[in-house]
Design a protein around this motif. Structure first.
Motif, PDB file in Angstrom:
ATOM      1  N   PHE A  18      -6.779  92.030   5.982  1.00  0.00           N
ATOM      2  CA  PHE A  18      -7.764  91.781   7.030  1.00  0.00           C
ATOM      3  C   PHE A  18      -8.457  93.094   7.369  1.00  0.00           C
ATOM      4  CE2 PHE A  18      -3.669  92.777   8.864  1.00  0.00           C
ATOM      5  CZ  PHE A  18      -3.941  93.667   9.885  1.00  0.00           C
ATOM      6  N   PHE A  19      -9.595  92.994   8.046  1.00  0.00           N
ATOM      7  CA  PHE A  19     -10.296  94.167   8.564  1.00  0.00           C
ATOM      8  C   PHE A  19     -10.032  94.249  10.066  1.00  0.00           C
ATOM      9  CE2 PHE A  19     -12.891  93.312   4.755  1.00  0.00           C
ATOM     10  CZ  PHE A  19     -12.922  94.586   4.198  1.00  0.00           C
ATOM     11  N   ALA A  20      -9.818  95.483  10.560  1.00  0.00           N
ATOM     12  CA  ALA A  20      -9.453  95.635  11.968  1.00  0.00           C
ATOM     13  C   ALA A  20      -9.813  97.028  12.470  1.00  0.00           C
ATOM     14  CB  ALA A  20      -7.949  95.398  12.137  1.00  0.00           C
ATOM     15  N   VAL A  21      -9.713  97.178  13.782  1.00  0.00           N
ATOM     16  CA  VAL A  21      -9.776  98.497  14.405  1.00  0.00           C
ATOM     17  C   VAL A  21      -8.456  98.731  15.128  1.00  0.00           C
ATOM     18  CG1 VAL A  21     -12.276  98.581  14.638  1.00  0.00           C
ATOM     19  CG2 VAL A  21     -10.926  97.553  16.471  1.00  0.00           C
ATOM     20  N   TRP A  22      -8.040 100.007  15.189  1.00  0.00           N
ATOM     21  CA  TRP A  22      -6.772 100.386  15.802  1.00  0.00           C
ATOM     22  C   TRP A  22      -7.038 101.190  17.079  1.00  0.00           C
ATOM     23  CZ3 TRP A  22      -5.213  98.110  11.442  1.00  0.00           C
ATOM     24  CH2 TRP A  22      -3.864  97.800  11.291  1.00  0.00           C
ATOM     25  N   PRO A  23      -6.287 100.951  18.143  1.00  0.00           N
ATOM     26  CA  PRO A  23      -6.446 101.744  19.363  1.00  0.00           C
ATOM     27  C   PRO A  23      -5.841 103.137  19.194  1.00  0.00           C
ATOM     28  CG  PRO A  23      -4.643 100.205  19.630  1.00  0.00           C
ATOM     29  CD  PRO A  23      -5.274  99.888  18.298  1.00  0.00           C
ATOM     30  N   ASP A  24      -6.284 104.079  20.018  1.00  0.00           N
ATOM     31  CA  ASP A  24      -5.761 105.439  19.960  1.00  0.00           C
ATOM     32  C   ASP A  24      -4.435 105.532  20.711  1.00  0.00           C
ATOM     33  OD1 ASP A  24      -6.360 106.428  22.891  1.00  0.00           O
ATOM     34  OD2 ASP A  24      -8.201 105.457  22.204  1.00  0.00           O
ATOM     35  N   ASP A  25      -3.733 106.647  20.532  1.00  0.00           N
ATOM     36  CA  ASP A  25      -2.400 106.820  21.113  1.00  0.00           C
ATOM     37  C   ASP A  25      -2.418 106.796  22.645  1.00  0.00           C
ATOM     38  OD1 ASP A  25      -1.369 107.011  18.585  1.00  0.00           O
ATOM     39  OD2 ASP A  25      -1.244 109.196  18.570  1.00  0.00           O
ATOM     40  N   GLU A  26      -3.431 107.412  23.245  1.00  0.00           N
ATOM     41  CA  GLU A  26      -3.488 107.450  24.705  1.00  0.00           C
ATOM     42  C   GLU A  26      -3.624 106.049  25.280  1.00  0.00           C
ATOM     43  OE1 GLU A  26      -6.202 109.274  28.384  1.00  0.00           O
ATOM     44  OE2 GLU A  26      -6.645 109.842  26.310  1.00  0.00           O
ATOM     45  N   PHE A  27      -4.486 105.235  24.670  1.00  0.00           N
ATOM     46  CA  PHE A  27      -4.642 103.848  25.123  1.00  0.00           C
ATOM     47  C   PHE A  27      -3.316 103.103  24.997  1.00  0.00           C
ATOM     48  CE2 PHE A  27      -5.181  99.394  24.092  1.00  0.00           C
ATOM     49  CZ  PHE A  27      -6.035  98.932  25.074  1.00  0.00           C
ATOM     50  N   CYS A  28      -2.629 103.280  23.866  1.00  0.00           N
ATOM     51  CA  CYS A  28      -1.367 102.569  23.645  1.00  0.00           C
ATOM     52  C   CYS A  28      -0.320 102.957  24.684  1.00  0.00           C
ATOM     53  CB  CYS A  28      -0.847 102.857  22.236  1.00  0.00           C
ATOM     54  SG  CYS A  28      -1.827 102.102  20.926  1.00  0.00           S
ATOM     55  N   THR A  29      -0.283 104.231  25.038  1.00  0.00           N
ATOM     56  CA  THR A  29       0.663 104.686  26.053  1.00  0.00           C
ATOM     57  C   THR A  29       0.378 104.020  27.394  1.00  0.00           C
ATOM     58  OG1 THR A  29       0.964 106.825  24.959  1.00  0.00           O
ATOM     59  CG2 THR A  29       1.521 106.704  27.308  1.00  0.00           C
ATOM     60  N   ARG A  30      -0.902 103.949  27.751  1.00  0.00           N
ATOM     61  CA  ARG A  30      -1.280 103.350  29.025  1.00  0.00           C
ATOM     62  C   ARG A  30      -1.033 101.836  29.023  1.00  0.00           C
ATOM     63  NH1 ARG A  30      -7.229 104.972  30.126  1.00  0.00           N
ATOM     64  NH2 ARG A  30      -6.791 103.984  32.149  1.00  0.00           N
ATOM     65  N   LEU A  31      -1.316 101.183  27.905  1.00  0.00           N
ATOM     66  CA  LEU A  31      -1.074  99.744  27.834  1.00  0.00           C
ATOM     67  C   LEU A  31       0.422  99.447  27.860  1.00  0.00           C
ATOM     68  CD1 LEU A  31      -1.987  96.840  27.535  1.00  0.00           C
ATOM     69  CD2 LEU A  31      -2.208  97.205  25.058  1.00  0.00           C
ATOM     70  N   SER A  32       1.213 100.256  27.185  1.00  0.00           N
ATOM     71  CA  SER A  32       2.674 100.069  27.212  1.00  0.00           C
ATOM     72  C   SER A  32       3.193 100.124  28.635  1.00  0.00           C
ATOM     73  CB  SER A  32       3.359 101.143  26.364  1.00  0.00           C
ATOM     74  OG  SER A  32       3.054 100.990  24.995  1.00  0.00           O
ATOM     75  N   ALA A  33       2.697 101.106  29.403  1.00  0.00           N
ATOM     76  CA  ALA A  33       3.140 101.249  30.789  1.00  0.00           C
ATOM     77  C   ALA A  33       2.694 100.061  31.638  1.00  0.00           C
ATOM     78  CB  ALA A  33       2.600 102.548  31.370  1.00  0.00           C
ATOM     79  N   ALA A  34       1.466  99.596  31.422  1.00  0.00           N
ATOM     80  CA  ALA A  34       0.942  98.474  32.213  1.00  0.00           C
ATOM     81  C   ALA A  34       1.651  97.167  31.880  1.00  0.00           C
ATOM     82  CB  ALA A  34      -0.560  98.342  31.970  1.00  0.00           C
ATOM     83  N   ALA A  35       2.022  96.985  30.609  1.00  0.00           N
ATOM     84  CA  ALA A  35       2.628  95.720  30.178  1.00  0.00           C
ATOM     85  C   ALA A  35       4.135  95.679  30.375  1.00  0.00           C
ATOM     86  CB  ALA A  35       2.301  95.475  28.708  1.00  0.00           C
ATOM     87  N   ALA A  36       4.775  96.830  30.520  1.00  0.00           N
ATOM     88  CA  ALA A  36       6.238  96.888  30.564  1.00  0.00           C
ATOM     89  C   ALA A  36       6.855  95.980  31.623  1.00  0.00           C
ATOM     90  CB  ALA A  36       6.696  98.330  30.758  1.00  0.00           C
ATOM     91  N   PRO A  37       6.372  95.984  32.869  1.00  0.00           N
ATOM     92  CA  PRO A  37       7.009  95.121  33.878  1.00  0.00           C
ATOM     93  C   PRO A  37       6.940  93.639  33.518  1.00  0.00           C
ATOM     94  CG  PRO A  37       5.607  96.763  34.927  1.00  0.00           C
ATOM     95  CD  PRO A  37       5.297  96.810  33.454  1.00  0.00           C
TER      96      PRO A  37
END
Length: 204
Positions: A18-37
């Motif tokens: 498939f063709f895709a785009v990947w998020p950067d590390d900073e975004f992933c860190t922030r999303l991990s924190a937001a989704a964790a709870p």
């Protein structure tokens, strides 16, 4: 006279791409924190941040010769970069997945997705033609009762305010979730989604 049929060759494995785009590390860190709870109390298969991606065009299973054509033609594309604004985490009942989703689809993202579908059709493939719905799958195999238990009745989704800039297009492969390649060999890391090639998107 007996004809020499030549050496026997192994049939090359097909690749699910498939063709895709990947998020950067900073975004992933922030999303991990937001989704964790939200995700911490759920039973299911959680995807690691390294596997988070936004699919622009799903191709399906192809052999090596078609993979090479996809690579060559994608390299010739010219497309603009774009930003994706993720505004919620929601549950998709039919698919049993929890995903971060973006309500607004930038014109540049739609244009690129359309170009990739046309590219695939030009070499005889039948790509997924569903409208682009940008999302990052966070968890699979989540049962509806488990999701409902995490949500207040008046709030069926969790709100987000996170964005990342898509600056590269990837041709990627979906591999078995046990961390093995298509040919059965062990992968160096148990990532399910692996980038095979990438190209920069224009900033103009």
């Amino acid at each position: 006279m007996r004809r020499n049929s030549g050496p026997r060759t192994e049939r090359s494995p097909r690749r699910r791409v498939f063709f895709a785009v990947w998020p950067d590390d900073e975004f992933c860190t922030r999303l991990s924190a937001a989704a964790a709870p939200l995700l911490s109390g759920l039973e299911g298969r959680r995807l690691g941040a390294a596997d988070w991606h936004v699919t622009l065009c799903f191709i399906g299973s192809v052999d090596e010769s078609v993979l090479l054509m996809l690579d060559e033609r994608a390299a010739a594309l010219t497309a603009r970069s774009f930003a994706l604004q993720f505004d919620r985490i929601e549950y998709w009942t039919e698919a049993r997945v929890v995903a971060a989703t973006a309500e607004h689809v930038p014109a540049a993202a739609e244009d690129l997705a359309r170009s990739l579908r046309e590219l695939a059709r030009s070499i005889g493939l039948s790509p997924d033609d569903r409208p682009l719905r940008p999302h990052l799958t966070l968890m699979r195999g989540v049962q509806p009762p488990a999701w409902r238990a995490t949500q207040a009745p008046q709030s069926p989704v969790a709100k987000l305010e996170l964005a990342f800039a898509a600056r590269e297009l990837h041709l990627a492969e979906s591999r078995p979730s046990d961390g093995r390649a298509t040919d059965g060999s062990a992968l160096p890391a148990a990532h399910r989604y692996v980038s095979l090639a990438r190209w920069p998107l224009s900033l103009e």
